[in-house]
Design a protein around this motif. Structure first.
Motif, PDB file in Angstrom:
ATOM      1  N   GLU A  63     -34.401 -56.591   1.168  1.00 58.50           N
ATOM      2  CA  GLU A  63     -34.116 -55.435   0.039  1.00 58.50           C
ATOM      3  C   GLU A  63     -32.528 -55.349   0.021  1.00 58.50           C
ATOM      4  O   GLU A  63     -31.900 -54.685  -0.866  1.00 58.50           O
ATOM      5  N   SER A  68     -34.806 -53.202  -3.690  1.00 55.74           N
ATOM      6  CA  SER A  68     -36.006 -52.617  -2.750  1.00 55.74           C
ATOM      7  C   SER A  68     -37.646 -52.823  -3.554  1.00 55.74           C
ATOM      8  O   SER A  68     -38.593 -52.842  -2.617  1.00 55.74           O
ATOM      9  N   LYS A 291     -37.307 -48.974  10.102  1.00 55.08           N
ATOM     10  CA  LYS A 291     -38.185 -49.785   9.417  1.00 55.08           C
ATOM     11  C   LYS A 291     -39.509 -49.784  10.531  1.00 55.08           C
ATOM     12  O   LYS A 291     -40.663 -50.009   9.946  1.00 55.08           O
TER      13      LYS A 291
END
Length: 347
Positions: A63, A68, A291
């Motif tokens: 990303e 994204s 993440k």
């Protein structure tokens, strides 16, 4: 009737703009129709919200390079399957979540858990918990959680001083065991552990890389850092230049932890044990914590150049709290718990 220059320009623009817009929309529709979406790689269970510092920091993710919505496009846009080789991934430092990196791990660097019906094969099956204090402390923090998921890097032979064997055998946990020592890895897979296993090392950079691994000292094997590429690597234990590609010193493939997690479809981890004889800080620094969701961590600190204080600052910056130290005959570990989970646990 004569039109002024300004009137002519206005007339032309009013005609061209709608036409230009139509052409652009047609081109966009055509491009999208020629590509297909790939299955989502990330299975993310309630990740922590990213802090301003994490947003600014680059983790070498797709990303960051492609935006994204990169996963909405065909995999072949980013790299042809024919070009997806480990040499290419290393040379061009592919992103941690690049589809090629995930594919390489799944095909070449990952073994499935042994079937539950297959009995364990231990040297000392009577030993209930062979860990040196880690499992006891982690299970105290997790209140004896069952059916959890672990990552143990420095998994060794899957039995001797294993931090996770008790969790797996007695509490129904599963996980991933990572071991770079070739000889020891053969012993590990012979144990029939009910966890994924990987014959690789964790990268100290946010991309796949090949390193020299020194397995001379058995359980104390480690990546050999090369500070000056023009100088030969040096073995401090023998005070001689290192000869690569021997039985105990050889080239080894490393991957970022995040890449390995994506390859097994997990981003929720209840316990992460890290014992790699000195590279702990650099490995933890590569992890995009926003993440993934990791509840607890133990990391060996006594070989880390940054020391325990450096490790703790790094983990505190990533929303972890130090809960204590484990100091036993084989262990010098620091223990961390995720801030948000700790708040929930103490309610």
């Amino acid at each position: 009737m004569r039109l002024s220059t300004w009137t002519k320009r206005t007339y032309v623009c009013s005609f061209c703009l709608p036409l230009l817009f139509s052409v652009c929309m047609f081109a966009l529709h055509y491009v999208k129709s020629r590509t297909s979406a790939i299955p989502s790689i990330v299975i993310n269970t309630n990740p922590l919200p990213a802090s301003p510092m994490e947003i600014l920091k680059k983790y070498n993710l797709m990303e960051e390079t492609f935006g994204s919505d990169w996963a909405e496009e065909s995999v072949s846009i980013y790299l042809s399957p024919l070009d997806c080789t480990i040499e290419y991934a290393n040379k061009y430092q592919l992103q941690q979540d690049h589809p090629c990196v995930i594919r390489l791990i799944r095909e070449n660097y990952l073994r499935l858990p042994a079937p539950k019906s297959l009995p364990y094969n231990f040297n000392h099956s009577e030993t209930v918990d062979p860990s040196d204090g880690q499992s006891k402390e982690i299970l105290r923090l997790l209140q004896n959680q069952t059916n959890g998921f672990f990552i143990e890097c420095g998994g060794f032979d899957g039995e001797f001083l294993s931090n996770t064997l008790y969790m797996e055998r007695s509490l129904g946990w599963s996980g991933l065991l990572i071991e770079a020592d070739k000889k020891v890895f053969k012993q590990l897979i012979a144990r029939n552990r009910k966890a994924f296993t990987s014959p690789a090392c964790l990268s100290t950079k946010p991309f796949p890389m090949e390193v020299v691994y020194n397995g001379t000292l058995g359980a104390y094997g480690a990546i050999i850092e090369e500070k000056d590429t023009k100088q030969p690597k040096w073995n401090s234990s023998t005070d001689r230049p290192i000869q690569e590609n021997t039985e105990t010193i050889y080239k080894m493939q490393c991957f970022p932890l995040y890449s390995l997690l994506l390859s097994i479809g997990r981003t929720h981890v209840d316990y992460f044990g890290l014992d790699v004889e000195g590279s702990e800080y650099k490995i933890l620094e590569t992890i995009p914590w926003h993440k993934i969701n990791v509840k607890t961590v133990t990391a060996e600190w006594n070989h880390v150049p940054e020391g325990e204080e450096g490790l703790t600052r790094l983990m505190e910056n990533n929303k972890f709290k130090k809960t204590g130290l484990i100091s036993n005959p084989y262990t010098r570990d620091v223990v961390y718990i995720q801030n948000s989970f700790n708040v929930y646990r103490e309610k």
